[in-house]
Design a protein around this motif. Structure first.
Motif, PDB file in Angstrom:
ATOM      1  N   LEU A 152      -5.305  -4.391  -2.991  1.00  0.00           N
ATOM      2  CA  LEU A 152      -5.010  -5.264  -1.782  1.00  0.00           C
ATOM      3  C   LEU A 152      -6.434  -5.130  -0.883  1.00  0.00           C
ATOM      4  N   GLN A 153      -7.444  -4.400  -1.331  1.00  0.00           N
ATOM      5  CA  GLN A 153      -8.720  -4.102  -0.784  1.00  0.00           C
ATOM      6  C   GLN A 153      -8.545  -3.390   0.757  1.00  0.00           C
ATOM      7  N   GLU A 154      -7.582  -2.429   0.692  1.00  0.00           N
ATOM      8  CA  GLU A 154      -7.362  -1.464   1.888  1.00  0.00           C
ATOM      9  C   GLU A 154      -7.661  -0.213   1.400  1.00  0.00           C
ATOM     10  N   THR A 155      -8.373   0.615   2.284  1.00  0.00           N
ATOM     11  CA  THR A 155      -8.768   2.228   1.935  1.00  0.00           C
ATOM     12  C   THR A 155      -7.688   3.042   2.450  1.00  0.00           C
ATOM     13  N   LEU A 156      -7.028   3.826   1.744  1.00  0.00           N
ATOM     14  CA  LEU A 156      -6.020   4.667   2.310  1.00  0.00           C
ATOM     15  C   LEU A 156      -6.521   6.005   1.893  1.00  0.00           C
ATOM     16  N   THR A 157      -6.183   6.956   2.815  1.00  0.00           N
ATOM     17  CA  THR A 157      -6.373   8.405   2.663  1.00  0.00           C
ATOM     18  C   THR A 157      -4.975   9.144   2.867  1.00  0.00           C
ATOM     19  N   PHE A 158      -4.663   9.941   1.785  1.00  0.00           N
ATOM     20  CA  PHE A 158      -3.263  10.789   2.255  1.00  0.00           C
ATOM     21  C   PHE A 158      -3.493  12.055   1.751  1.00  0.00           C
ATOM     22  N   ASN A 159      -2.409  13.080   1.924  1.00  0.00           N
ATOM     23  CA  ASN A 159      -2.662  14.387   1.563  1.00  0.00           C
ATOM     24  C   ASN A 159      -1.716  14.612   0.292  1.00  0.00           C
ATOM     25  N   PHE A 160      -2.233  15.489  -0.582  1.00  0.00           N
ATOM     26  CA  PHE A 160      -1.079  15.781  -1.828  1.00  0.00           C
ATOM     27  C   PHE A 160      -1.041  17.167  -1.789  1.00  0.00           C
ATOM     28  N   ASN A 217       0.875  -1.261   0.003  1.00  0.00           N
ATOM     29  CA  ASN A 217      -0.171   0.055  -0.076  1.00  0.00           C
ATOM     30  C   ASN A 217       0.818   1.068   0.207  1.00  0.00           C
ATOM     31  N   LEU A 218       2.042   1.406   0.631  1.00  0.00           N
ATOM     32  CA  LEU A 218       2.867   2.535   0.825  1.00  0.00           C
ATOM     33  C   LEU A 218       3.410   2.790  -0.683  1.00  0.00           C
ATOM     34  N   ALA A 219       3.634   1.883  -1.442  1.00  0.00           N
ATOM     35  CA  ALA A 219       4.173   2.165  -2.838  1.00  0.00           C
ATOM     36  C   ALA A 219       3.088   2.416  -3.809  1.00  0.00           C
ATOM     37  N   ILE A 220       1.674   1.764  -3.499  1.00  0.00           N
ATOM     38  CA  ILE A 220       0.575   2.363  -4.435  1.00  0.00           C
ATOM     39  C   ILE A 220       0.568   3.897  -4.011  1.00  0.00           C
ATOM     40  N   ALA A 221       0.449   4.124  -2.969  1.00  0.00           N
ATOM     41  CA  ALA A 221       0.088   5.573  -2.269  1.00  0.00           C
ATOM     42  C   ALA A 221       1.254   6.385  -2.943  1.00  0.00           C
ATOM     43  N   GLN A 222       2.618   6.069  -2.873  1.00  0.00           N
ATOM     44  CA  GLN A 222       3.538   6.847  -3.101  1.00  0.00           C
ATOM     45  C   GLN A 222       3.482   7.126  -4.758  1.00  0.00           C
ATOM     46  N   ASN A 223       3.277   6.047  -5.279  1.00  0.00           N
ATOM     47  CA  ASN A 223       3.057   6.110  -6.710  1.00  0.00           C
ATOM     48  C   ASN A 223       2.031   7.063  -7.492  1.00  0.00           C
ATOM     49  N   LEU A 224       0.966   6.977  -6.637  1.00  0.00           N
ATOM     50  CA  LEU A 224      -0.213   7.827  -6.958  1.00  0.00           C
ATOM     51  C   LEU A 224       0.016   9.305  -6.687  1.00  0.00           C
ATOM     52  N   ALA A 225       0.902   9.465  -5.432  1.00  0.00           N
ATOM     53  CA  ALA A 225       1.360  10.900  -5.329  1.00  0.00           C
ATOM     54  C   ALA A 225       2.277  11.476  -6.261  1.00  0.00           C
ATOM     55  N   ASN A 226       3.046  10.757  -6.907  1.00  0.00           N
ATOM     56  CA  ASN A 226       4.032  10.899  -7.725  1.00  0.00           C
ATOM     57  C   ASN A 226       3.373  11.150  -9.081  1.00  0.00           C
ATOM     58  N   GLY A 259      -4.573  18.732  -1.203  1.00  0.00           N
ATOM     59  CA  GLY A 259      -5.927  18.269  -1.024  1.00  0.00           C
ATOM     60  C   GLY A 259      -5.575  16.972  -0.351  1.00  0.00           C
ATOM     61  N   GLU A 260      -6.651  16.230  -0.440  1.00  0.00           N
ATOM     62  CA  GLU A 260      -6.629  14.842   0.197  1.00  0.00           C
ATOM     63  C   GLU A 260      -7.439  13.903  -0.787  1.00  0.00           C
ATOM     64  N   ILE A 261      -6.922  12.710  -0.699  1.00  0.00           N
ATOM     65  CA  ILE A 261      -7.491  11.808  -1.715  1.00  0.00           C
ATOM     66  C   ILE A 261      -7.490  10.387  -0.986  1.00  0.00           C
ATOM     67  N   THR A 262      -8.779   9.800  -1.239  1.00  0.00           N
ATOM     68  CA  THR A 262      -9.071   8.332  -0.469  1.00  0.00           C
ATOM     69  C   THR A 262      -9.294   7.480  -2.025  1.00  0.00           C
ATOM     70  N   ILE A 263      -8.491   6.438  -1.658  1.00  0.00           N
ATOM     71  CA  ILE A 263      -8.480   5.303  -2.554  1.00  0.00           C
ATOM     72  C   ILE A 263      -8.763   3.901  -2.011  1.00  0.00           C
ATOM     73  N   THR A 264      -9.162   2.914  -2.750  1.00  0.00           N
ATOM     74  CA  THR A 264      -9.116   1.540  -2.230  1.00  0.00           C
ATOM     75  C   THR A 264      -8.000   0.972  -3.275  1.00  0.00           C
ATOM     76  N   THR A 265      -7.115   0.117  -2.636  1.00  0.00           N
ATOM     77  CA  THR A 265      -6.122  -0.385  -3.484  1.00  0.00           C
ATOM     78  C   THR A 265      -6.427  -1.760  -3.676  1.00  0.00           C
ATOM     79  N   GLN A 290      -7.741   0.337  -7.082  1.00  0.00           N
ATOM     80  CA  GLN A 290      -8.800  -0.237  -7.460  1.00  0.00           C
ATOM     81  C   GLN A 290      -9.756   0.958  -7.878  1.00  0.00           C
ATOM     82  N   SER A 291      -9.868   1.833  -6.944  1.00  0.00           N
ATOM     83  CA  SER A 291     -10.913   2.789  -7.193  1.00  0.00           C
ATOM     84  C   SER A 291     -10.443   4.039  -6.289  1.00  0.00           C
ATOM     85  N   VAL A 292     -11.003   5.326  -6.940  1.00  0.00           N
ATOM     86  CA  VAL A 292     -10.534   6.438  -6.063  1.00  0.00           C
ATOM     87  C   VAL A 292     -11.876   6.952  -5.630  1.00  0.00           C
TER      88      VAL A 292
END
Length: 123
Positions: free
Chosen positions: A115-123, A31-40, A107-113, A88-90
């Motif tokens: 891996l079926q986990e929901t992550l929220t992080f700031n950009f 999930n950290l890699a997914i979130a970091q790749n999305l932030a990038n 801003g803030e983005i919430t995604i479902t990976t 999987q979804s934004v």
């Protein structure tokens, strides 16, 4: 066993590579890699990445020299999320800071990976 993508671990404050004491590049996955790749993907302009010119957002076409529109910005960021591997979804995009004069966007983005986990992080 499924292949798990890995990416270089970046410092969230400086966006610099993280190194081991021996000088090797640290990697991350899951999930950290997914979130970091999305932030990038959100931070990157198209044609900026030498080997992946299509990655990023075409900010020039989307918003440069135009009045910033939070609805358009949210949609562009949502599209970037939907094309990021492992997402999987934004679920939501919220613009929290919008300074048109200085062209600053946070801003803030919430995604479902996948891996079926929901992550929220700031950009």
């Amino acid at each position: 066993m499924a292949h798990e993508n890995k990416t270089a671990l970046l410092d969230p404050n400086s966006w610099d590579l993280q190194l081991t004491p021996e000088g090797n590049i640290l990697l991350t996955s899951g999930n950290l890699a997914i979130a970091q790749n999305l932030a990038n993907e959100i931070r990157l302009w198209t044609n900026d990445a030498y080997f992946q010119q299509e990655n990023g957002i075409n900010w020039k076409e989307a918003q440069l020299a135009k009045s910033l529109d939070t609805t358009v910005l949210s949609q562009v960021i949502r599209e970037a999320g939907n094309r990021t591997q492992g997402v999987q979804s934004v679920d939501s995009v919220t613009v929290t800071e919008f300074d048109e004069e200085n062209r600053i966007l946070h801003g803030e983005i919430t995604i479902t990976t996948e891996l079926q986990e929901t992550l929220t992080f700031n950009f």
